[in-house]
Design an enzyme around this catalytic site. Sequence first.
Site, PDB file in Angstrom:
ATOM      1  CG  ASP A 174      43.419  38.433  36.256  1.00 57.56           C
ATOM      2  OD1 ASP A 174      43.042  37.517  36.985  1.00 57.56           O
ATOM      3  OD2 ASP A 174      44.506  38.404  35.640  1.00 57.56           O
ATOM      4  NE  ARG A 230      43.129  42.616  20.962  1.00 57.86           N
ATOM      5  CZ  ARG A 230      43.337  42.912  22.240  1.00 57.86           C
ATOM      6  NH1 ARG A 230      42.400  42.679  23.138  1.00 57.86           N
ATOM      7  NH2 ARG A 230      44.466  43.458  22.621  1.00 57.86           N
ATOM      8  CD  GLU A 238      38.779  46.233  30.950  1.00 56.68           C
ATOM      9  OE1 GLU A 238      38.428  46.168  29.755  1.00 56.68           O
ATOM     10  OE2 GLU A 238      39.933  46.507  31.295  1.00 56.68           O
ATOM     11  CG  ASP A 239      38.785  42.786  28.661  1.00 56.67           C
ATOM     12  OD1 ASP A 239      39.014  43.358  29.754  1.00 56.67           O
ATOM     13  OD2 ASP A 239      39.685  42.532  27.836  1.00 56.67           O
ATOM     14  CG  PHE A 262      45.517  34.081  29.900  1.00 60.04           C
ATOM     15  CD1 PHE A 262      45.797  35.199  30.663  1.00 60.04           C
ATOM     16  CD2 PHE A 262      45.476  34.203  28.520  1.00 60.04           C
ATOM     17  CE1 PHE A 262      46.050  36.428  30.059  1.00 60.04           C
ATOM     18  CE2 PHE A 262      45.723  35.427  27.907  1.00 60.04           C
ATOM     19  CZ  PHE A 262      46.014  36.536  28.685  1.00 60.04           C
TER      20      PHE A 262
HETATM   21  P1  IMP Z   1      43.939  43.150  36.050  1.00 62.59           P
HETATM   22  O1  IMP Z   1      44.645  44.460  36.229  1.00 62.59           O
HETATM   23  O2  IMP Z   1      44.792  42.017  36.527  1.00 62.59           O
HETATM   24  O3  IMP Z   1      42.568  43.104  36.664  1.00 62.59           O
HETATM   25  O4  IMP Z   1      43.843  42.891  34.495  1.00 62.59           O
HETATM   26  C1  IMP Z   1      42.910  43.452  33.703  1.00 62.59           C
HETATM   27  C2  IMP Z   1      43.317  43.390  32.242  1.00 62.59           C
HETATM   28  O5  IMP Z   1      44.208  42.314  31.974  1.00 62.59           O
HETATM   29  C3  IMP Z   1      42.112  43.153  31.400  1.00 62.59           C
HETATM   30  O6  IMP Z   1      41.581  44.353  30.953  1.00 62.59           O
HETATM   31  C4  IMP Z   1      42.659  42.297  30.261  1.00 62.59           C
HETATM   32  O7  IMP Z   1      43.085  43.128  29.214  1.00 62.59           O
HETATM   33  C5  IMP Z   1      43.839  41.583  30.846  1.00 62.59           C
HETATM   34  N1  IMP Z   1      43.524  40.208  31.245  1.00 62.59           N
HETATM   35  C6  IMP Z   1      43.367  39.724  32.513  1.00 62.59           C
HETATM   36  N2  IMP Z   1      43.077  38.414  32.495  1.00 62.59           N
HETATM   37  C7  IMP Z   1      43.026  38.069  31.201  1.00 62.59           C
HETATM   38  C8  IMP Z   1      42.729  36.825  30.529  1.00 62.59           C
HETATM   39  O8  IMP Z   1      42.458  35.760  31.099  1.00 62.59           O
HETATM   40  N3  IMP Z   1      42.765  36.880  29.173  1.00 62.59           N
HETATM   41  C9  IMP Z   1      43.054  37.995  28.461  1.00 62.59           C
HETATM   42  N4  IMP Z   1      43.314  39.177  29.047  1.00 62.59           N
HETATM   43  C10 IMP Z   1      43.306  39.205  30.403  1.00 62.59           C
HETATM   44 MG    MG Z   2      41.429  44.958  28.747  1.00 61.63          MG
END
Ligand code: IMP
Ligand code: MG
Length: 198
Positions: free
Chosen positions: A99, A162, A95-96, A149
């Site tokens: 967060d 992207r 995964e990228d 972000f």
């Molecule tokens: P989470 O559920 O908050 O952990 O979010 C995970 C997903 O949110 C990641 O797979 C990203 O696609 C997106 N995301 C979270 N933070 C960022 C950011 O800083 N930039 C771009 N996408 C983000």
């Molecule tokens: Mg993602």
Amino acid sequence: MDKIKTLIDEETINNRIQELANEISFDYIGKEPVLVCILKGASYFFTDLTRRINTDSVIDFMRISSYEGDKSTGKVNIKLDLSTDIKDKDVLIVEDIIDTGITLSGLYDHLLEKNPKSIKLCVLLDKPERRESFDITPDYTGFVIPNRFVIGYGLDYDERYRNIPNISCITSDSDEIMEIDRNNIKKQLIKTKKNILH
Ligand code: IMP
Ligand code: MG
């Protein structure tokens, strides 16, 4: 006017990915993991990482979402599911970014129902300050970053940016950019090397 500033450059990304690939290759010796790319954000990371992993493996793709703009909706939608049967298989999610952790926690539960032998998680970026769900922690982390972000190298803001080759953030002239903790990255590199040696 908003500007795009580099947080992590291409060379640093590449070096760290090689380290992660070495560690993963070592950990999966004698196994045939299913390497799962979480589209679209992990696409660049996934192709750069998996081509450097030298154990036998299978690749597959999933698409999930919980974000609109820069806000998490808190609900995980499976938009594209695996085409591989992962029953009794070792699965590595790539995964990228982690967060809040809500997306990956939902994904983890979804994959557990398919009865894999193991599930591990590899993330390029970790923003630990923002964590809300503690059900899942990354087994492999590229970089720990501050609460900003970020865009580029697969990561988007409303589908844009992207294809920027490095990891960047949008900042205004008056906005002081937070430096990523270089010492922390060095510590992670040393830890990775130790894991390979032992
Ligand atoms: P989470 O559920 O908050 O952990 O979010 C995970 C997903 O949110 C990641 O797979 C990203 O696609 C997106 N995301 C979270 N933070 C960022 C950011 O800083 N930039 C771009 N996408 C983000
Ligand atoms: Mg993602």
